[in-house]
Design a protein around this motif. Structure first.
Motif, mmCIF file in Angstrom:
data_model
loop_
_atom_site.group_PDB
_atom_site.id
_atom_site.type_symbol
_atom_site.label_atom_id
_atom_site.label_comp_id
_atom_site.label_asym_id
_atom_site.label_seq_id
_atom_site.Cartn_x
_atom_site.Cartn_y
_atom_site.Cartn_z
ATOM 1 N N GLU A 75 -16.628 20.520 26.414
ATOM 2 C CA GLU A 75 -16.523 19.857 25.107
ATOM 3 C C GLU A 75 -17.153 20.749 24.053
ATOM 4 O O GLU A 75 -18.184 21.354 24.316
ATOM 5 N N ILE A 77 -13.217 19.698 23.625
ATOM 6 C CA ILE A 77 -12.132 20.009 24.543
ATOM 7 C C ILE A 77 -11.158 21.014 23.941
ATOM 8 O O ILE A 77 -11.004 21.098 22.724
ATOM 9 N N ARG A 82 -6.665 18.439 25.375
ATOM 10 C CA ARG A 82 -6.221 17.377 24.457
ATOM 11 C C ARG A 82 -4.782 16.974 24.795
ATOM 12 O O ARG A 82 -4.441 15.798 24.780
ATOM 13 N N TYR A 85 -4.969 14.901 27.869
ATOM 14 C CA TYR A 85 -5.501 13.590 27.501
ATOM 15 C C TYR A 85 -4.400 12.723 26.887
ATOM 16 O O TYR A 85 -4.231 11.558 27.247
ATOM 17 N N TRP A 100 -12.688 11.284 33.442
ATOM 18 C CA TRP A 100 -13.066 12.524 32.778
ATOM 19 C C TRP A 100 -14.578 12.717 32.874
ATOM 20 O O TRP A 100 -15.333 11.758 32.715
ATOM 21 N N TYR A 169 -13.064 7.114 27.824
ATOM 22 C CA TYR A 169 -13.416 8.477 27.427
ATOM 23 C C TYR A 169 -12.913 8.779 26.029
ATOM 24 O O TYR A 169 -11.745 8.565 25.720
ATOM 25 N N PRO A 171 -12.624 12.006 23.774
ATOM 26 C CA PRO A 171 -12.772 13.472 23.827
ATOM 27 C C PRO A 171 -13.682 14.008 22.730
ATOM 28 O O PRO A 171 -13.594 13.567 21.583
#
Length: 172
Positions: A75, A77, A82, A85, A100, A169, A171
């Protein structure tokens, strides 16, 4: 020919776990490039994103196999993470459980050096990637060695216990 993980998943009876350790994979993937250019999957238009992998996971989960995927990520990320995700809803729709774990939270965990799958706690499939994220020509390695499989299964469970469910989660 089906990808090796799909073949092993088709034979799994109880569980299939997958640990991803890299911050980018195959950046020349046409779907990733399209995502970078603004294309997004529409969750309501399943026919536009559902594919063979989704069929394999759905078939496995329908026969009682628990399919879990954990991703260790740096991170903030990367663009590739992404993208993953954003597309994870497709894995979940097929029946996978996804979590994650920020890399900073792994410093006291013993982890294998490469991505892997473990099927029914009896077989591991390692994926070996090149430095730029491409799957190496001989990038798939199976083992039934109990010690190596146990190492992977134990590492996965340690990650899973700490990891954040996809729904929670956010990001970084």
């Amino acid at each position: 020919m089906q990808p090796p993980a799909r073949n092993a998943l088709a034979q799994a009876r109880h569980s299939a776990v997958h640990l991803e350790l890299r911050d980018s994979y195959m950046r020349d993937d046409p779907e990733f490039i399209a995502w970078q250019q603004g294309k997004r999957f529409d969750p309501a238009d399943r026919s536009s994103w559902w594919g063979g992998w989704h069929d394999a996971v759905a078939a496995a989960t329908a026969r009682g196999v628990v399919v879990r995927r954990a991703r260790i990520v740096s991170e903030p990320i990367s663009d590739y993470i992404r993208y993953e995700y954003d597309c994870t809803f497709t894995n979940i729709a097929a029946g996978e459980l996804v979590r994650w774990l920020p890399r900073r939270q792994t410093t006291d965990l013993a982890l294998p050096g490469t991505d892997f799958w473990v099927f029914d706690s009896t077989q591991a499939l390692f994926h070996h990637f090149t430095g730029d994220g491409q799957l190496d020509e001989e990038g798939r390695e199976y083992t039934n060695d109990p010690a190596r499989v146990r190492l992977c299964a134990t590492a996965f469970e340690a990650v899973w216990q700490r990891a954040i469910p996809h729904e929670e989660y956010k990001p970084g």
